[in-house]
Design a protein around this motif. Structure first.
Motif, short mmCIF file in Angstrom:
data_model
loop_
_atom_site.label_atom_id
_atom_site.label_comp_id
_atom_site.label_asym_id
_atom_site.label_seq_id
_atom_site.Cartn_x
_atom_site.Cartn_y
_atom_site.Cartn_z
N GLY A 218 116.47 -42.73 40.70
CA GLY A 218 115.51 -43.71 41.21
C GLY A 218 114.98 -43.38 42.58
N ILE A 219 115.49 -42.35 43.21
CA ILE A 219 115.04 -41.95 44.54
C ILE A 219 114.23 -40.67 44.47
N THR A 220 114.75 -39.70 43.74
CA THR A 220 114.10 -38.41 43.60
C THR A 220 113.31 -38.39 42.30
N VAL A 221 112.05 -38.01 42.39
CA VAL A 221 111.19 -37.92 41.21
C VAL A 221 110.90 -36.44 40.97
N ASN A 222 111.09 -36.00 39.73
CA ASN A 222 110.83 -34.62 39.34
C ASN A 222 109.64 -34.57 38.39
N GLY A 223 108.85 -33.56 38.54
CA GLY A 223 107.70 -33.40 37.66
C GLY A 223 107.58 -31.98 37.16
N THR A 224 107.16 -31.84 35.92
CA THR A 224 106.89 -30.53 35.34
C THR A 224 105.52 -30.59 34.65
N ALA A 225 104.84 -29.47 34.67
CA ALA A 225 103.53 -29.38 34.03
C ALA A 225 103.33 -27.98 33.49
N SER A 226 102.64 -27.88 32.38
CA SER A 226 102.32 -26.57 31.82
C SER A 226 101.01 -26.65 31.05
N ALA A 227 100.39 -25.51 30.88
CA ALA A 227 99.16 -25.41 30.11
C ALA A 227 99.03 -23.97 29.63
N SER A 228 98.36 -23.80 28.52
CA SER A 228 98.07 -22.47 27.99
C SER A 228 96.68 -22.05 28.45
N VAL A 229 96.57 -20.77 28.81
CA VAL A 229 95.29 -20.26 29.31
C VAL A 229 94.89 -19.06 28.47
N PRO A 230 93.78 -19.16 27.72
CA PRO A 230 93.34 -18.01 26.95
C PRO A 230 92.64 -16.99 27.85
N THR A 231 92.72 -15.74 27.46
CA THR A 231 91.96 -14.73 28.20
C THR A 231 90.50 -14.80 27.75
N THR A 232 89.61 -14.63 28.69
CA THR A 232 88.19 -14.72 28.40
C THR A 232 87.59 -13.34 28.10
N LEU A 233 87.87 -12.41 28.96
CA LEU A 233 87.27 -11.10 28.83
C LEU A 233 88.21 -10.07 28.19
N MET A 234 89.45 -10.19 28.41
CA MET A 234 90.38 -9.19 27.90
C MET A 234 91.06 -9.75 26.68
N TYR B 217 97.77 -40.43 38.12
CA TYR B 217 97.41 -39.53 39.21
C TYR B 217 97.31 -38.09 38.72
N PHE B 218 98.22 -37.69 37.86
CA PHE B 218 98.14 -36.33 37.31
C PHE B 218 96.85 -36.16 36.54
N ASP B 219 96.56 -37.11 35.65
CA ASP B 219 95.35 -37.00 34.82
C ASP B 219 94.07 -37.03 35.65
N ALA B 220 94.08 -37.75 36.77
CA ALA B 220 92.90 -37.79 37.64
C ALA B 220 92.68 -36.45 38.34
N ASN B 221 93.75 -35.71 38.56
CA ASN B 221 93.64 -34.43 39.27
C ASN B 221 93.50 -33.22 38.36
N CYS C 21 100.52 -32.00 39.67
CA CYS C 21 101.92 -32.38 39.51
C CYS C 21 102.47 -32.97 40.81
N ASP C 22 102.15 -32.35 41.93
CA ASP C 22 102.60 -32.87 43.23
C ASP C 22 102.05 -34.28 43.49
N SER C 23 100.77 -34.49 43.18
CA SER C 23 100.20 -35.81 43.42
C SER C 23 100.81 -36.85 42.49
N GLY C 24 101.12 -36.46 41.26
CA GLY C 24 101.77 -37.39 40.34
C GLY C 24 103.17 -37.76 40.81
N VAL C 25 103.93 -36.78 41.28
CA VAL C 25 105.28 -37.04 41.77
C VAL C 25 105.24 -37.96 42.99
N LEU C 26 104.35 -37.68 43.93
CA LEU C 26 104.26 -38.50 45.13
C LEU C 26 103.82 -39.93 44.81
#
Length: 99
Positions: free
Chosen positions: A83-99, A59-63, A32-37
């Motif tokens: 046009g000066i300040t760029v904001n970015g948000t990102a989220s993902a779901s993470v399943p538990t593997t062992l628990m 850039y986000f997808d590459a990282n 997200c930081d790299s995409g914003v920059l």
């Protein structure tokens, strides 16, 4: 000793799952930081446009590739109100593997 094995397995499994979720959170933050920059660098004057957003998305997808580290339902968005300040948000779901 046998009675202590069950809680020990639970602690180890939880530690593994929490560690993986922190890894994914860190990688999402970096992407997200790299995409914003990159998106801000692509802004010419004060014109946040589709080209700037596309560069931020690339850039986000590459990282952080979709499905990386077992994460799914990945979303991200980049916006700029002035046009000066760029904001970015990102989220993902993470399943538990062992628990």
């Amino acid at each position: 000793m046998a009675a202590a094995t069950i809680p020990l397995i639970g602690l180890l499994g939880s530690g593994f799952d929490i560690g993986r979720s922190y890894l994914i959170k860190s990688r999402l933050q970096t992407a997200c930081d790299s995409g914003v920059l990159a998106g801000r660098r692509a802004v010419v004057g004060k014109a946040w446009n589709a080209a700037s957003k596309q560069i931020a998305d690339e850039y986000f997808d590459a990282n952080f590739q979709s499905g990386r580290y077992g994460a799914f339902n990945q979303t991200h968005a980049f916006t700029s109100l002035d046009g000066i300040t760029v904001n970015g948000t990102a989220s993902a779901s993470v399943p538990t593997t062992l628990m």
